[in-house]
Write a protein that holds these residues in place. Structure first.
Motif, mmCIF file in Angstrom:
data_model
loop_
_atom_site.group_PDB
_atom_site.id
_atom_site.type_symbol
_atom_site.label_atom_id
_atom_site.label_comp_id
_atom_site.label_asym_id
_atom_site.label_seq_id
_atom_site.Cartn_x
_atom_site.Cartn_y
_atom_site.Cartn_z
ATOM 1 N N MET A 167 0.847 -1.193 0.000
ATOM 2 C CA MET A 167 0.000 0.000 0.000
ATOM 3 C C MET A 167 0.879 1.238 0.000
ATOM 4 S SD MET A 167 -2.658 0.947 3.064
ATOM 5 C CE MET A 167 -3.952 2.151 2.900
ATOM 6 N N GLY A 168 0.570 2.189 -0.862
ATOM 7 C CA GLY A 168 1.385 3.400 -0.912
ATOM 8 C C GLY A 168 0.548 4.655 -1.024
ATOM 9 N N PHE A 169 1.006 5.709 -0.360
ATOM 10 C CA PHE A 169 0.373 7.013 -0.407
ATOM 11 C C PHE A 169 1.279 7.970 -1.182
ATOM 12 C CE2 PHE A 169 -1.349 4.911 3.226
ATOM 13 C CZ PHE A 169 -2.619 5.426 3.452
ATOM 14 N N SER A 170 0.722 8.680 -2.169
ATOM 15 C CA SER A 170 1.461 9.711 -2.892
ATOM 16 C C SER A 170 2.780 9.151 -3.433
ATOM 17 C CB SER A 170 1.686 10.922 -1.978
ATOM 18 O OG SER A 170 2.132 12.035 -2.692
ATOM 19 N N ALA A 171 3.934 9.663 -2.983
ATOM 20 C CA ALA A 171 5.214 9.115 -3.442
ATOM 21 C C ALA A 171 5.341 7.647 -3.072
ATOM 22 C CB ALA A 171 6.370 9.917 -2.846
ATOM 23 N N GLY A 172 4.780 7.258 -1.927
ATOM 24 C CA GLY A 172 4.766 5.837 -1.575
ATOM 25 C C GLY A 172 3.957 5.022 -2.562
ATOM 26 N N GLY A 173 2.945 5.669 -3.176
ATOM 27 C CA GLY A 173 2.196 5.008 -4.244
ATOM 28 C C GLY A 173 3.066 4.754 -5.452
ATOM 29 N N ALA A 174 3.983 5.704 -5.736
ATOM 30 C CA ALA A 174 4.937 5.481 -6.825
ATOM 31 C C ALA A 174 5.831 4.284 -6.510
ATOM 32 C CB ALA A 174 5.786 6.733 -7.047
ATOM 33 N N VAL A 175 6.287 4.178 -5.268
ATOM 34 C CA VAL A 175 7.114 3.030 -4.875
ATOM 35 C C VAL A 175 6.334 1.732 -5.086
ATOM 36 C CG1 VAL A 175 8.299 1.896 -2.953
ATOM 37 C CG2 VAL A 175 8.469 4.376 -3.232
ATOM 38 N N ALA A 176 5.052 1.740 -4.714
ATOM 39 C CA ALA A 176 4.226 0.540 -4.900
ATOM 40 C C ALA A 176 4.099 0.191 -6.382
ATOM 41 C CB ALA A 176 2.846 0.760 -4.278
ATOM 42 N N VAL A 177 3.842 1.195 -7.220
ATOM 43 C CA VAL A 177 3.678 0.937 -8.653
ATOM 44 C C VAL A 177 4.996 0.480 -9.267
ATOM 45 C CG1 VAL A 177 3.171 2.026 -10.878
ATOM 46 C CG2 VAL A 177 1.711 2.487 -8.897
ATOM 47 N N TRP A 178 6.108 1.113 -8.894
ATOM 48 C CA TRP A 178 7.408 0.669 -9.406
ATOM 49 C C TRP A 178 7.677 -0.787 -9.027
ATOM 50 C CZ3 TRP A 178 10.443 5.477 -7.222
ATOM 51 C CH2 TRP A 178 10.086 6.605 -7.962
ATOM 52 N N THR A 179 7.329 -1.154 -7.812
ATOM 53 C CA THR A 179 7.526 -2.532 -7.362
ATOM 54 C C THR A 179 6.660 -3.490 -8.165
ATOM 55 O OG1 THR A 179 8.017 -1.742 -5.122
ATOM 56 C CG2 THR A 179 7.443 -4.054 -5.349
ATOM 57 N N LEU A 180 5.422 -3.092 -8.415
ATOM 58 C CA LEU A 180 4.507 -3.924 -9.198
ATOM 59 C C LEU A 180 4.997 -4.096 -10.631
ATOM 60 C CD1 LEU A 180 1.133 -2.378 -8.007
ATOM 61 C CD2 LEU A 180 1.754 -4.783 -7.738
ATOM 62 N N THR A 181 5.383 -2.982 -11.261
ATOM 63 C CA THR A 181 5.730 -3.039 -12.677
ATOM 64 C C THR A 181 7.117 -3.635 -12.914
ATOM 65 O OG1 THR A 181 6.458 -0.726 -12.612
ATOM 66 C CG2 THR A 181 4.194 -1.140 -13.290
ATOM 67 N N ALA A 182 7.929 -3.768 -11.864
ATOM 68 C CA ALA A 182 9.192 -4.500 -12.010
ATOM 69 C C ALA A 182 8.906 -5.963 -12.332
ATOM 70 C CB ALA A 182 10.019 -4.394 -10.733
ATOM 71 N N ASN A 183 7.723 -6.428 -11.904
ATOM 72 C CA ASN A 183 7.189 -7.730 -12.311
ATOM 73 C C ASN A 183 8.126 -8.899 -11.984
ATOM 74 O OD1 ASN A 183 5.100 -9.275 -13.336
ATOM 75 N ND2 ASN A 183 5.920 -9.275 -15.418
ATOM 76 N N LYS A 184 8.627 -8.912 -10.763
ATOM 77 C CA LYS A 184 9.453 -10.028 -10.295
ATOM 78 C C LYS A 184 8.596 -10.922 -9.403
ATOM 79 C CE LYS A 184 13.644 -7.193 -10.390
ATOM 80 N NZ LYS A 184 14.758 -6.605 -9.581
ATOM 81 N N PRO A 185 8.446 -12.192 -9.746
ATOM 82 C CA PRO A 185 7.535 -13.066 -9.004
ATOM 83 C C PRO A 185 7.780 -13.075 -7.499
ATOM 84 C CG PRO A 185 8.244 -14.139 -11.012
ATOM 85 C CD PRO A 185 9.058 -12.881 -10.903
ATOM 86 N N LYS A 186 9.032 -13.084 -7.059
ATOM 87 C CA LYS A 186 9.330 -13.175 -5.630
ATOM 88 C C LYS A 186 8.889 -11.932 -4.870
ATOM 89 C CE LYS A 186 13.186 -14.672 -4.088
ATOM 90 N NZ LYS A 186 14.654 -14.834 -3.853
ATOM 91 N N SER A 187 8.890 -10.786 -5.536
ATOM 92 C CA SER A 187 8.576 -9.535 -4.850
ATOM 93 C C SER A 187 7.275 -8.900 -5.345
ATOM 94 C CB SER A 187 9.716 -8.530 -5.012
ATOM 95 O OG SER A 187 10.006 -8.309 -6.383
ATOM 96 N N ARG A 188 6.491 -9.658 -6.090
ATOM 97 C CA ARG A 188 5.201 -9.138 -6.554
ATOM 98 C C ARG A 188 4.175 -9.321 -5.435
ATOM 99 N NH1 ARG A 188 3.760 -12.743 -10.312
ATOM 100 N NH2 ARG A 188 5.010 -11.770 -11.951
ATOM 101 N N PRO A 189 3.562 -8.245 -4.935
ATOM 102 C CA PRO A 189 2.563 -8.399 -3.875
ATOM 103 C C PRO A 189 1.325 -9.124 -4.392
ATOM 104 C CG PRO A 189 2.606 -6.137 -4.666
ATOM 105 C CD PRO A 189 3.762 -6.834 -5.315
ATOM 106 N N ASP A 190 0.557 -9.685 -3.477
ATOM 107 C CA ASP A 190 -0.648 -10.425 -3.848
ATOM 108 C C ASP A 190 -1.834 -9.496 -4.096
ATOM 109 O OD1 ASP A 190 0.449 -13.173 -3.460
ATOM 110 O OD2 ASP A 190 0.714 -12.437 -1.418
ATOM 111 N N PHE A 191 -1.748 -8.279 -3.596
ATOM 112 C CA PHE A 191 -2.733 -7.239 -3.879
ATOM 113 C C PHE A 191 -2.054 -5.904 -3.629
ATOM 114 C CE2 PHE A 191 -3.191 -8.409 0.536
ATOM 115 C CZ PHE A 191 -3.345 -7.224 1.225
ATOM 116 N N ALA A 192 -2.638 -4.833 -4.170
ATOM 117 C CA ALA A 192 -2.007 -3.521 -4.056
ATOM 118 C C ALA A 192 -3.059 -2.455 -3.784
ATOM 119 C CB ALA A 192 -1.237 -3.182 -5.327
ATOM 120 N N ILE A 193 -2.641 -1.434 -3.028
ATOM 121 C CA ILE A 193 -3.517 -0.324 -2.654
ATOM 122 C C ILE A 193 -2.755 0.965 -2.915
ATOM 123 C CG2 ILE A 193 -4.786 0.772 -0.766
ATOM 124 C CD1 ILE A 193 -4.686 -2.096 0.608
ATOM 125 N N ALA A 194 -3.312 1.835 -3.740
ATOM 126 C CA ALA A 194 -2.653 3.105 -4.079
ATOM 127 C C ALA A 194 -3.577 4.254 -3.689
ATOM 128 C CB ALA A 194 -2.319 3.153 -5.562
#
Length: 282
Positions: A167-194
């Motif tokens: 879950m990320g707020f504002s700039a933390g939301g960018a961190v969440a999206v960057w993590t998601l779009t890196a698309n690495k199975p080991k570090s892909r969250p099971d759900f996301a909140i922006a």
């Protein structure tokens, strides 16, 4: 509040000690910094600046329900709104039975002119994007490390390894999206909140097997409304599950602080979405 009054008040920030919770260090290569990490209070609320070594702080409910959420506060990569978008959020998640982990990801270094620097960047988001770009791979790595660490240590906290969200707020939301779009199975969250995510790339590369996404933003948020809408639309266009909730007013940075505006209802909408996803009880 007048800009001059805000800056004057910010220059008079009073430092307060951090609380002694368990802290999990994440960074294997902390950013070199001449300024020590500081926690302080002032017109921006309780904040943390000069994070050069990423960490997680766990908040465990009395009766964990098996769901975990990593919370990345916002602050334009110059600070973390550690209470309003971090610790207070973690405590609310605990009230839902969710185990929370507040993420302090690496930031740009700031000095005595921090309030002025903050106002300059918020007045010129293009320059902020440029300044943040070298930090992007580090903050992304912090998001990835956080997901991997929580998943690897899930049993210790009463969490199911396949119910770890980011879950990320504002700039933390960018961190969440960057993590998601890196698309690495080991570090892909099971759900996301922006929540009012900002500083997103023009083209959002939705990952394969994209996790369910919840987005919330106020219509009068001049900093993150458009990014929030684009993010949800990209998810939906890719055929992935996404719900976006918009509020007539609330501005940017509402977090957990009640203002009497429409955005105060965002936690109710999030709780409802989490129930539909089987992440919290009815």
């Amino acid at each position: 509040m007048r800009l001059s009054a805000l800056i004057a008040g910010a220059l008079a920030i009073v430092a307060i000690p951090a609380c002694a919770w368990e802290v999990i260090r994440l960074s294997s290569d902390p950013v070199p910094a001449t300024s020590k990490e500081v926690r302080e209070t002032g017109p921006f609320g309780t904040i943390v600046r000069n994070v050069s070594d990423a960490s997680l702080t766990p908040y465990v409910p009395d009766k964990p329900n098996g769901t975990a959420v990593i919370v990345a506060p916002g602050g334009a990569f110059l600070m973390l709104s550690i209470d309003n978008e971090g610790e207070a959020v973690a405590k609310w998640l605990n009230s839902q039975g969710v185990t929370a982990f507040v993420l302090k990801y690496r930031l740009l270094e700031t000095g005595a002119d921090f309030p002025l620097q903050m106002m300059r960047y918020l007045g010129n988001l293009g320059s902020l994007r440029t300044a943040v770009e070298p930090l992007r791979p580090l903050a992304t790595a912090d998001g990835e490390e956080a997901v991997e660490w929580v998943r690897a240590n899930a049993a210790r906290y009463g969490v199911k390894a396949d119910r770890v969200g980011l879950m990320g707020f504002s700039a933390g939301g960018a961190v969440a999206v960057w993590t998601l779009t890196a698309n690495k199975p080991k570090s892909r969250p099971d759900f996301a909140i922006a929540i009012y995510p900002g500083l997103l790339p023009d083209a959002i590369a939705v990952p394969q097997k994209a996790p369910p996404l919840f987005v919330a933003v106020a219509e009068d948020d001049k900093l993150a409304h458009d990014d929030s809408v684009r993010l949800a639309a990209a998810w939906q266009k890719a055929g992935a599950s996404a719900r976006i909730v918009t509020y007539e007013n609330g501005g940017h940075g509402f977090g957990m602080k009640k203002s009497g505006k429409a955005s105060d209802a965002w936690t109710d909408a999030l709780a409802d979405w989490m129930r539909t996803q089987g992440l919290v009880g009815k």
